[in-house]
Design an enzyme around this catalytic site. Structure first.
Site, PDB file in Angstrom:
ATOM      1  N   ASP A  81      23.358 -16.248  38.191  1.00 31.48           N
ATOM      2  CA  ASP A  81      23.820 -15.216  39.128  1.00 31.48           C
ATOM      3  C   ASP A  81      22.734 -14.972  40.178  1.00 31.48           C
ATOM      4  O   ASP A  81      22.097 -13.919  40.209  1.00 31.48           O
ATOM      5  CB  ASP A  81      24.150 -13.933  38.363  1.00 31.48           C
ATOM      6  CG  ASP A  81      24.709 -12.845  39.262  1.00 31.48           C
ATOM      7  OD1 ASP A  81      25.176 -13.170  40.369  1.00 31.48           O
ATOM      8  OD2 ASP A  81      24.677 -11.664  38.858  1.00 31.48           O
ATOM      9  N   ILE A  82      22.533 -15.964  41.034  1.00 25.00           N
ATOM     10  CA  ILE A  82      21.554 -15.855  42.119  1.00 25.00           C
ATOM     11  C   ILE A  82      22.304 -15.438  43.387  1.00 25.00           C
ATOM     12  O   ILE A  82      23.246 -16.119  43.801  1.00 25.00           O
ATOM     13  CB  ILE A  82      20.813 -17.182  42.333  1.00 25.00           C
ATOM     14  CG1 ILE A  82      20.048 -17.562  41.053  1.00 25.00           C
ATOM     15  CG2 ILE A  82      19.855 -17.089  43.516  1.00 25.00           C
ATOM     16  CD1 ILE A  82      19.374 -18.923  41.112  1.00 25.00           C
ATOM     17  N   GLU A  83      21.874 -14.329  43.992  1.00 29.89           N
ATOM     18  CA  GLU A  83      22.591 -13.777  45.143  1.00 29.89           C
ATOM     19  C   GLU A  83      21.614 -13.476  46.284  1.00 29.89           C
ATOM     20  O   GLU A  83      20.420 -13.270  46.069  1.00 29.89           O
ATOM     21  CB  GLU A  83      23.344 -12.506  44.748  1.00 29.89           C
ATOM     22  CG  GLU A  83      24.366 -12.722  43.635  1.00 29.89           C
ATOM     23  CD  GLU A  83      25.079 -11.442  43.246  1.00 29.89           C
ATOM     24  OE1 GLU A  83      25.802 -10.894  44.105  1.00 29.89           O
ATOM     25  OE2 GLU A  83      24.914 -10.981  42.103  1.00 29.89           O
ATOM     26  N   GLY A  84      22.164 -13.451  47.485  1.00 30.41           N
ATOM     27  CA  GLY A  84      21.376 -13.062  48.650  1.00 30.41           C
ATOM     28  C   GLY A  84      20.508 -14.157  49.229  1.00 30.41           C
ATOM     29  O   GLY A  84      19.643 -13.889  50.064  1.00 30.41           O
TER      30      GLY A  84
END
Length: 541
Positions: free
Chosen positions: A134-137
């Site tokens: 869950d890697i975001e941004g």
């Protein structure tokens, strides 16, 4: 063959049939997972238990990426929780998060070989069941590196354990920015499934539109995008939000803080509305719930660290009706199932109906194949008729005059109408008082006297015909008479019955009677409303 051998054979056959039945159920039941992040560690087991066996996977925040791109096993990890989940048959698949820290996300991807190996070792060490990335941004320039991290994880983690990926919803097909970071098709080559974060259609920003966190259209288009990208349907999981967003409509608070899409738990909505006498509303177009309220001068309310002060507010959030609308979608598209963000924020009754609706069993007392099943499902989806509880419809219960009034007010989208007067003495404090008075004032129905409505009495077939005649004023063809032997031309309900009959909406019985004083059941009302749905929709145009 003696009777004892015969009995033994029959018993064995029954066991095999039951085993096959259980196997079929487990194969056809759709997948469901949820993230675990909020609340105290001591509440984690209870949070999962209150889902009533709905979850296949729970994803706690055990794995973080540091600013240097290293794996940090968080303080949340508890071996005792993992063991308890395994006793319950729930897999524990922690999510790997950079918490929107772009530096951490980028460095983790640069350091992906070591990061993947460290995650694989931690999964083995703590008897975990995989990882949810869950890697975001992080921007689209790191798209390939992200895919490569997932490929490495699949290589290093045993095949019987899960590698899944949380991906941004992308209904508009953006290729740049953080939405463009996720290569759906290539990720699906390595992952067991993609968990589409089909929420944050609105977000916390002055640039965000005021509106749903996840409209039904946004939810569906997010799924369609994945399918169109070539992701196998068996690898698509659609995520639902258990939270809402709030806006202050008339400027900043007294502390000069702008409230523009601030997130709040679904559990906080009702207390706010009750405290400030707000209104709970539902938008049929987006299939989303919203609420409005006003904080009077001198009063305030805390949402976390945010102090809400005097002024006008609106909240868009998820309620039972909006969640149920979304839960129909996975079966319609044939995808793997659903996920949610996050446990601890759902309302208490969510798990009463969640698994049923996800698996197309909308009401426990309306079995598949019931003569009115399709009618009931249709009118409940439209919000015209609701269950008597979250999981029951009571199809054979007699329809009351109050229920009939409420159904018609909903179907004609007059739920927000404010009656100018309240005339019926016997509806004071009745649960349907507002809708009854609305229906009276708009000319849909009349009381038994000017001050008596008799809300809990059954609604007869001829009374229902008269109400519908009042609403639609169908034309009469004098050359076609009522074919029912028990409805003479001089009877008060002759014209309404004739009009509804000529439209093809009602029928009589096999003995050529209509039974005007007969009672209507909720299932019969659902069937009638379904047959008349085009008329209701045309009237609203």
């Amino acid at each position: 063959m003696n009777k004892y051998k015969l009995l033994l054979i029959l018993t064995l056959m029954l066991c095999i049939l039951l085993q096959n039945s259980d196997s079929t159920n487990s194969q056809t039941r759709l997948f469901n997972m949820s993230y675990l992040y909020f609340g105290s560690l001591s509440s984690y087991i209870h949070q999962v238990d209150k889902t009533k066996g709905s979850l296949n996977v729970v994803a706690p925040n055990y794995f973080d990426i540091t600013k240097e791109g290293q794996l940090d096993i968080t303080w949340r990890l508890q071996s005792s929780f993992i063991a308890e989940m395994h006793k319950r048959g729930v897999r524990v698949v922690p999510f790997l998060a950079n918490h929107w820290d772009q530096t951490a996300g980028i460095n983790g991807l640069i350091n992906r070989e070591k990061l993947a190996k460290d995650i694989a070792l931690a999964i083995e060490q703590y008897n975990l069941d995989g990882v949810n990335v869950d890697i975001e941004g992080v921007g689209h320039g790191y798209r390939d590196a992200h895919t490569e991290l997932v490929r490495l994880l699949r290589e290093y983690i045993p095949s019987h354990k899960e590698v899944s990926v949380a991906v941004a919803a992308n209904p508009s097909g953006w290729n740049t920015g953080w939405h463009g970071f996720y290569d759906y098709q290539r990720l699906s080559n390595h992952a067991d499934y993609l968990m589409i974060m089909a929420y944050d259609e609105s977000w916390e920003s002055p640039e965000s539109p005021i509106g749903p966190v996840s409209s039904l259209s946004f939810f569906e288009r997010s799924i369609k995008y994945a399918i169109n990208q070539g992701v196998p349907k068996s690898k698509i999981v659609a995520g639902l939000p258990f939270y809402g967003r709030i806006w202050k409509l008339d400027g900043p608070t007294l502390e000069n803080r702008s409230i523009t899409g601030l997130g709040l738990s679904s559990l906080r909505v009702d207390p706010l509305i009750q405290k400030f006498n707000g209104k709970l509303l539902f938008d049929d177009k987006t299939q989303s719930a919203y609420a409005t309220f006003k904080i009077p001068t001198g009063q305030s309310f805390f949402l976390g660290s945010a102090k809400l002060t005097e002024g006008d507010y609106v909240i868009w959030y998820e309620n039972e009706q909006s969640i149920k609308a979304k839960l129909r979608v996975p079966n319609q598209y044939g995808i793997k199932g659903t996920g949610s963000w996050a446990l601890y924020h759902e309302t208490p009754n969510t798990w009463d109906y969640y698994t049923l609706w996800l698996n197309s069993t909308y009401f426990t007392d309306v079995p598949i194949g019931n003569w009115a099943e399709a009618n009931i499902n249709h009118v409940s989806q439209k919000g015209w008729m609701k269950g008597t509880t979250s999981t029951t419809f009571s199809p054979n219960s007699t329809l009351t005059r109050a229920q009939g009034a409420v159904i018609l007010v909903r179907a004609l989208e007059n739920e927000n109408y404010e009656p100018k007067s309240y005339q019926f003495k016997d509806t004071v404090r009745h649960w349907a008082q507002k809708e009854i008075e609305t229906a009276r004032e708009l000319g849909y129905l009349h009381g038994k006297t000017s001050v008596k409505f008799d809300p809990n009495s059954p609604l007869t077939r001829e009374q229902l015909a008269k109400i519908l005649y009042n609403i639609f004023d169908y034309p009469l063809n004098e050359n076609i008479q009522v074919p029912f032997t028990d409805v003479p031309i001089e009877h008060w309900s002759y014209e309404p019955i004739l009009a509804i009959y000529q439209q093809g909406h009602i029928k009589g019985y096999d003995d050529d009677t209509f039974r005007p004083r007969g009672l209507s059941t909720r299932a019969q009302m659902a069937a009638l409303m379904d047959r008349m749905s085009a008329d209701f929709e045309n009237r609203l145009k």
